[in-house]
Scaffold this motif. Structure first.
Motif, PDB file in Angstrom:
ATOM      1  N   UNK A  69       0.818  -1.281   0.060  1.00  0.00           N
ATOM      2  CA  UNK A  69       0.043  -0.211  -0.091  1.00  0.00           C
ATOM      3  C   UNK A  69       0.737   1.423  -0.029  1.00  0.00           C
ATOM      4  N   UNK A  70       1.940   1.063   1.241  1.00  0.00           N
ATOM      5  CA  UNK A  70       2.797   2.643   0.453  1.00  0.00           C
ATOM      6  C   UNK A  70       3.271   3.075  -0.424  1.00  0.00           C
ATOM      7  N   UNK A  71       3.543   1.403  -1.122  1.00  0.00           N
ATOM      8  CA  UNK A  71       4.154   2.321  -2.583  1.00  0.00           C
ATOM      9  C   UNK A  71       3.342   2.147  -3.505  1.00  0.00           C
ATOM     10  N   UNK A  72       2.231   1.435  -3.566  1.00  0.00           N
ATOM     11  CA  UNK A  72       1.215   1.844  -4.953  1.00  0.00           C
ATOM     12  C   UNK A  72       0.306   3.094  -4.110  1.00  0.00           C
ATOM     13  N   UNK A  73       0.382   3.963  -3.276  1.00  0.00           N
ATOM     14  CA  UNK A  73       0.066   5.594  -2.857  1.00  0.00           C
ATOM     15  C   UNK A  73       1.414   6.460  -3.239  1.00  0.00           C
ATOM     16  N   UNK A  74       2.381   5.529  -2.958  1.00  0.00           N
ATOM     17  CA  UNK A  74       3.895   7.262  -3.493  1.00  0.00           C
ATOM     18  C   UNK A  74       3.120   7.314  -4.422  1.00  0.00           C
ATOM     19  N   UNK A  75       3.309   6.284  -5.663  1.00  0.00           N
ATOM     20  CA  UNK A  75       3.178   6.375  -6.974  1.00  0.00           C
ATOM     21  C   UNK A  75       2.074   7.304  -7.404  1.00  0.00           C
ATOM     22  N   UNK A  76       0.821   6.981  -6.980  1.00  0.00           N
ATOM     23  CA  UNK A  76      -0.138   7.037  -7.253  1.00  0.00           C
ATOM     24  C   UNK A  76      -0.539   8.450  -6.485  1.00  0.00           C
ATOM     25  N   UNK A  77       0.342   9.135  -5.988  1.00  0.00           N
ATOM     26  CA  UNK A  77       0.025  10.571  -5.979  1.00  0.00           C
ATOM     27  C   UNK A  77       0.687  10.981  -6.612  1.00  0.00           C
ATOM     28  N   UNK A  78       2.019  10.373  -6.836  1.00  0.00           N
ATOM     29  CA  UNK A  78       3.392  10.889  -8.469  1.00  0.00           C
ATOM     30  C   UNK A  78       2.649  11.295  -9.175  1.00  0.00           C
ATOM     31  N   UNK A  79       1.491  10.832  -9.742  1.00  0.00           N
ATOM     32  CA  UNK A  79       0.607  10.821 -10.978  1.00  0.00           C
ATOM     33  C   UNK A  79      -0.499  11.136 -11.089  1.00  0.00           C
ATOM     34  N   UNK A 128       2.484  -0.898 -13.151  1.00  0.00           N
ATOM     35  CA  UNK A 128       2.586  -0.562 -11.483  1.00  0.00           C
ATOM     36  C   UNK A 128       2.601  -1.685 -10.540  1.00  0.00           C
ATOM     37  N   UNK A 129       1.512  -2.232 -10.351  1.00  0.00           N
ATOM     38  CA  UNK A 129       1.819  -3.843  -9.315  1.00  0.00           C
ATOM     39  C   UNK A 129       2.762  -4.773  -9.671  1.00  0.00           C
ATOM     40  N   UNK A 130       2.659  -4.772 -10.828  1.00  0.00           N
ATOM     41  CA  UNK A 130       3.942  -5.911 -11.306  1.00  0.00           C
ATOM     42  C   UNK A 130       4.985  -5.721 -10.501  1.00  0.00           C
ATOM     43  N   UNK A 131       5.504  -3.696 -10.472  1.00  0.00           N
ATOM     44  CA  UNK A 131       6.478  -3.585 -10.488  1.00  0.00           C
ATOM     45  C   UNK A 131       7.043  -3.483  -8.675  1.00  0.00           C
ATOM     46  N   UNK A 132       5.602  -2.967  -8.107  1.00  0.00           N
ATOM     47  CA  UNK A 132       5.407  -3.087  -6.665  1.00  0.00           C
ATOM     48  C   UNK A 132       5.418  -4.969  -5.629  1.00  0.00           C
TER      49      UNK A 132
END
Length: 229
Positions: free
Chosen positions: A104-114, A208-212
């Protein structure tokens, strides 16, 4: 005077109370629109509805203002990471909860960036000549507990939780923050400014999902080579 007046462009100016925060708020609006390069003290003052002289009473110069906006952008990034992480419960299993929190931390990070590219770029802006010096990692006594590095501290705590829950081998813990952070940041920048910007929404989400998932899986299991490799 720092009295009530309306700024140009139809935006409500500063009326009363904390002018410093009003100026930072105007700076965040500019950063949202165009990143750190748009955060100019005179324009911030205009949006707040005060004179540049009034703004200079709270910020010694452009660099000091931009640093304050940067810190607010960092807090907004950390808030986004926390929201996404909190939405992935662990079903009562500490190990599952720790793993999902890291995801979730990773998804939140990338999500905020986009979603907020201007704020994301401002959050990681480096000082240039004439601006307030950015101490960086080597210029702080302690990163742990420092609000300036809240997003990093969240990542570090999630990794500690994985280790404590027995989901990550102790040998994988050193340097795990750098590996996880670099992956999330790299994916975000490839999508924002690189060739991945041309991906469809579906393909982008898949990357995004695969990378995280890949970086998390790599931290959870020992790296072993097949026999005969």
């Amino acid at each position: 005077m720092e009295n009530s007046r309306t700024g140009q462009g139809g935006k409500a100016g500063y009326h009363h109370g904390d002018l410093r925060n009003a100026l930072i708020g105007a700076g965040l609006e500019l950063a949202t629109d165009g990143g750190p390069g748009k955060v100019v003290l005179r324009e911030v003052a205009r949006r707040a509805g005060v004179s540049a002289t009034a703004a200079y009473r709270h910020f010694a110069g452009q660099g000091e203002l931009l640093h304050a906006v940067k810190m607010e952008a960092q807090q907004m990034l950390a808030d986004a990471m926390e929201r996404v992480a909190a939405g992935l419960p662990g079903d009562g299993d500490p190990g599952v909860a720790a793993e999902r929190r890291l995801v979730g931390i990773g998804r939140g990070y990338v999500g905020f960036a986009l979603e907020h590219p201007g704020l994301f770029r401002t959050a990681f802006h480096h000082a240039t000549a004439g601006e307030e010096e950015d101490a960086g990692w080597g210029g702080v006594t302690s990163v742990a507990g420092n609000p300036e590095f809240r997003s990093y501290n969240m990542l570090s705590a999630a990794l500690d939780e994985l280790l404590a829950a027995g989901r990550m081998p102790a040998a994988n813990r050193p340097g795990a923050e750098a590996a996880a952070w670099s992956t999330a940041h790299g994916v975000a920048m490839l999508i924002l400014d690189g060739p991945m910007a041309r991906l469809s929404q579906r393909d982008r989400d898949g990357v995004i999902e695969r990378s995280i998932d890949t970086i998390v899986a790599g931290l959870l299991v020992p790296r072993e080579h097949p026999a005969g490799a």
